[in-house]
Scaffold this active site. Sequence first.
Site, PDB file in Angstrom:
ATOM      1  CD  GLU A   1      -4.298   0.511   6.472  1.00 46.19           C
ATOM      2  OE1 GLU A   1      -4.747   1.583   6.015  1.00 46.19           O
ATOM      3  OE2 GLU A   1      -3.084   0.283   6.609  1.00 46.19           O
TER       4      GLU A   1
ATOM      5  CD  GLN B   1      -2.225   1.312   2.891  1.00 47.27           C
ATOM      6  OE1 GLN B   1      -1.607   0.745   3.791  1.00 47.27           O
ATOM      7  NE2 GLN B   1      -3.289   2.033   3.119  1.00 47.27           N
TER       8      GLN B   1
ATOM      9  CD  GLU C   1      -3.424  10.020  18.965  1.00 47.51           C
ATOM     10  OE1 GLU C   1      -3.067   9.363  17.961  1.00 47.51           O
ATOM     11  OE2 GLU C   1      -2.946   9.834  20.091  1.00 47.51           O
TER      12      GLU C   1
ATOM     13  CB  SER D   1       2.251   6.889   4.615  1.00 44.18           C
ATOM     14  OG  SER D   1       1.147   6.319   5.264  1.00 44.18           O
TER      15      SER D   1
HETATM   16  C1  LIG Z   1       4.243  -0.498  11.356  1.00 44.23           C
HETATM   17  C2  LIG Z   1       3.691   0.487  10.372  1.00 44.23           C
HETATM   18  C3  LIG Z   1       3.332   0.058   9.119  1.00 44.23           C
HETATM   19  C4  LIG Z   1       2.823   0.968   8.177  1.00 44.23           C
HETATM   20  N1  LIG Z   1       2.528   0.516   6.916  1.00 44.23           N
HETATM   21  C5  LIG Z   1       2.091   1.402   5.985  1.00 44.23           C
HETATM   22  C6  LIG Z   1       1.874   0.965   4.641  1.00 44.23           C
HETATM   23  O1  LIG Z   1       2.042  -0.220   4.297  1.00 44.23           O
HETATM   24  N2  LIG Z   1       1.484   1.874   3.729  1.00 44.23           N
HETATM   25  C7  LIG Z   1       1.267   3.183   4.046  1.00 44.23           C
HETATM   26  O2  LIG Z   1       0.891   3.943   3.163  1.00 44.23           O
HETATM   27  N3  LIG Z   1       1.499   3.645   5.314  1.00 44.23           N
HETATM   28  C8  LIG Z   1       1.906   2.767   6.274  1.00 44.23           C
HETATM   29  N4  LIG Z   1       2.144   3.207   7.569  1.00 44.23           N
HETATM   30  C9  LIG Z   1       2.015   4.633   7.861  1.00 44.23           C
HETATM   31  C10 LIG Z   1       0.836   5.006   8.748  1.00 44.23           C
HETATM   32  O3  LIG Z   1      -0.369   4.918   8.047  1.00 44.23           O
HETATM   33  C11 LIG Z   1       1.113   6.423   9.256  1.00 44.23           C
HETATM   34  O4  LIG Z   1       2.266   6.360  10.077  1.00 44.23           O
HETATM   35  C12 LIG Z   1      -0.050   6.991  10.043  1.00 44.23           C
HETATM   36  O5  LIG Z   1      -1.159   7.217   9.223  1.00 44.23           O
HETATM   37  C13 LIG Z   1       0.328   8.312  10.779  1.00 44.23           C
HETATM   38  O6  LIG Z   1       0.910   9.188   9.901  1.00 44.23           O
HETATM   39  P1  LIG Z   1       2.304   9.926  10.256  1.00 44.23           P
HETATM   40  O7  LIG Z   1       3.267   8.862  10.659  1.00 44.23           O
HETATM   41  O8  LIG Z   1       2.667  10.799   9.114  1.00 44.23           O
HETATM   42  O9  LIG Z   1       1.991  10.791  11.551  1.00 44.23           O
HETATM   43  P2  LIG Z   1       1.296  12.220  11.589  1.00 44.23           P
HETATM   44  O10 LIG Z   1       0.113  12.226  10.702  1.00 44.23           O
HETATM   45  O11 LIG Z   1       2.337  13.261  11.350  1.00 44.23           O
HETATM   46  O12 LIG Z   1       0.792  12.299  13.095  1.00 44.23           O
HETATM   47  C14 LIG Z   1       1.638  12.670  14.173  1.00 44.23           C
HETATM   48  C15 LIG Z   1       0.793  12.693  15.443  1.00 44.23           C
HETATM   49  O13 LIG Z   1      -0.228  13.710  15.328  1.00 44.23           O
HETATM   50  C16 LIG Z   1      -1.527  13.162  15.548  1.00 44.23           C
HETATM   51  N5  LIG Z   1      -2.489  13.807  14.651  1.00 44.23           N
HETATM   52  C17 LIG Z   1      -2.333  14.096  13.336  1.00 44.23           C
HETATM   53  N6  LIG Z   1      -3.445  14.669  12.832  1.00 44.23           N
HETATM   54  C18 LIG Z   1      -4.341  14.746  13.854  1.00 44.23           C
HETATM   55  C19 LIG Z   1      -5.677  15.234  13.969  1.00 44.23           C
HETATM   56  N7  LIG Z   1      -6.311  15.762  12.917  1.00 44.23           N
HETATM   57  N8  LIG Z   1      -6.296  15.141  15.185  1.00 44.23           N
HETATM   58  C20 LIG Z   1      -5.659  14.597  16.258  1.00 44.23           C
HETATM   59  N9  LIG Z   1      -4.378  14.125  16.214  1.00 44.23           N
HETATM   60  C21 LIG Z   1      -3.731  14.198  15.025  1.00 44.23           C
HETATM   61  C22 LIG Z   1      -1.378  11.689  15.193  1.00 44.23           C
HETATM   62  O14 LIG Z   1      -2.361  10.899  15.847  1.00 44.23           O
HETATM   63  C23 LIG Z   1       0.044  11.390  15.691  1.00 44.23           C
HETATM   64  O15 LIG Z   1       0.017  11.130  17.079  1.00 44.23           O
HETATM   65  C24 LIG Z   1       2.646   2.333   8.531  1.00 44.23           C
HETATM   66  C25 LIG Z   1       3.000   2.758   9.810  1.00 44.23           C
HETATM   67  C26 LIG Z   1       3.526   1.859  10.732  1.00 44.23           C
HETATM   68  C27 LIG Z   1       3.890   2.354  12.090  1.00 44.23           C
END
Ligand SMILES: Cc1cc2nc3c(=O)[nH]c(=O)nc-3n(C[C@H](O)[C@H](O)[C@H](O)COP(=O)(O)OP(=O)(O)OC[C@H]3O[C@@H](n4cnc5c(N)ncnc54)[C@H](O)[C@@H]3O)c2cc1C
Length: 401
Positions: free
Chosen positions: A238, A120, A370, A123
Site C-alpha cells: 500500500e 481493504q 508519524e 481500519s
Molecule cells: C482518504 C482515506 C482513505 C482510507 N482508506 C482506507 C481503506 O480503504 N481501508 C482501511 O482499512 N483504512 C483506510 N483508511 C484509514 C487509515 O489507514 C487510517 O486513518 C490511518 O491508519 C490512521 O488511523 P486512525 O484514523 O485511526 O488514527 P489514529 O491511529 O487514531 O491516529 C491519530 C493520530 O495519532 C498519531 N499516532 C498514532 N499512533 C502513533 C504512534 N505510535 N506514534 C506516533 N504517532 C501516533 C497518528 O499519526 C495520528 O496523527 C483511510 C484513511 C483516509 C484518510
Amino acid sequence: MTSLDTASPETDETTVAALCQQLLEELPPKHTDPVAFLGRQFDLGLAWVHFPVGQGGLGLSPRQQRTINETLYPAGAPIAAFRNVIGHGMGAPTLITHGTEAQKARYLRPLFTGEEVWCQLFSEPGAGSDVAGLATKAVLDGEEWIVNGQKVWTTLAHLAKWGMLVARTDPDQPKHKGMTYFVVDMHAPGVEVRPLFQITGEAEFNEVYFTDVRIPDSERLGEVGEGWRATLTTLMNERVAIGGGIPAKGAGFIGEAVKEWKAGGHTDAARRDALMALWVRAEVLRLTNIRASQLRAVGTPGPEGSIGKALSADLNKDISAFTVGLLGAEGMLKPDGYPMERPKHAMQWANPQQAFLRARANSIEGGTTEIAKNILGERVLGLPGDVRNDKDVPWSQVPRS
Ligand SMILES: Cc1cc2nc3c(=O)[nH]c(=O)nc-3n(C[C@H](O)[C@H](O)[C@H](O)COP(=O)(O)OP(=O)(O)OC[C@H]3O[C@@H](n4cnc5c(N)ncnc54)[C@H](O)[C@@H]3O)c2cc1C
C-alpha cells in the site's frame, strides 16, 4: 513452468517488447473494449511481469514492467491500476504471496481487468495506526466463518465485489497472533456499506458493518492466526502504491502547478523561486522512487516504501497549497461546489481546489506520516522502538478505549 527460459535481461526485454507489439496489433486499444484488452494483456503475461506464467506474468524481473508500461500507455492502452487501485496495488501482491492456487486462478484476472473491484477492510473506529488491535471477530462454524464487527474509512467499498478482511479469530492470543485474513464477498448477506463524507464533498470511502456474515473457509488467505503476515504484505504494498508512483518528469501534481503558473501569466520572482523549490523536491522524489523500484526484489517491498509515502504526502500538500495560492481569491471557492458524489476512482481531482482539499488526507491514508517515520526510525535507521506495552498480553486483557 513458472518462468520463461530466457538468457539475459536483453533477451527478456526483446521477448516482452515483442509480446507488447503482438497485443497492440491483435487488439488496437483505441478500438477495443478495455476489459477485452486487459484480459488479453493478462493472458500474455503482461499484467505483472514478475508473477508466474499463467497468473498474469512471465516470471521475469519486475524491471521489465517498465518496458510494458512505456510501450502500452502511449498507444492508448487502458491502465489497470486506475480501474481497481486497491485490488491492483495491494490485493494482487497479497494474493500472489499468500493465496492458494485456486484463489489465484479465481481472483487475479478479473481483478486486473477491473471487472471485480477490491477494497481493504483493515481500519476500525478503535484501530487505525494500531491496526493489530482490531476487534471485528470471526468464529468458525463447520466449514464457514461467521463475522461480526465494523470497519471504517473503506475506500471504494461501494463499488467493491471483494474485500480484504482481517478479523480476530483468537482473542486469547496477543494481538498480532490471533488474527486471520479473509477474502469477503461484499455482496454477501449481512454486509452493509454506508457512505462517509470527505472534506471534498465526495464520499470516496465508507463505513462497513458485518452482521453474521458467512465466509467459506476456502476464502481464508493464509493460515488461521497468521493474518498479520498477510496484513504486512498488503500494508507494505500500500505504501508503495500510494507514495511510490513514478510519473513522467514534471508531470502529476507539480505539472498542474506549472500549468497554473503559466495560465495565470505569473512573473514574480519570489513565487517562481517557491515553484522551483517544489519542482526540485518533486524530481528528487521521482528519482528516489525510480531507484527504490529498481532495487526492489520480487515479493514484499521493504520498509523503504515509507520514504516515498511520507515525502509524497508532504509534497502533495505543499504543491496543492501553492497552486491554490496562484488562483488568488478564486482559490477559496470550489468551482463545482460540494455535491454528494460517489466517485468511481480514489485520489482523483478535477481542479486545484479539490486537489488541495483531497491532498490533506495523504498524510493519514495508508498509514500516517508519524507511523511512516516510526517505521523508518526503527527498521531503516535502527533507532530504539516505539513503546509497546500490549505486545505480549492476550488481546482480550488489553484495556480498550
Ligand atoms: C482518504 C482515506 C482513505 C482510507 N482508506 C482506507 C481503506 O480503504 N481501508 C482501511 O482499512 N483504512 C483506510 N483508511 C484509514 C487509515 O489507514 C487510517 O486513518 C490511518 O491508519 C490512521 O488511523 P486512525 O484514523 O485511526 O488514527 P489514529 O491511529 O487514531 O491516529 C491519530 C493520530 O495519532 C498519531 N499516532 C498514532 N499512533 C502513533 C504512534 N505510535 N506514534 C506516533 N504517532 C501516533 C497518528 O499519526 C495520528 O496523527 C483511510 C484513511 C483516509 C484518510
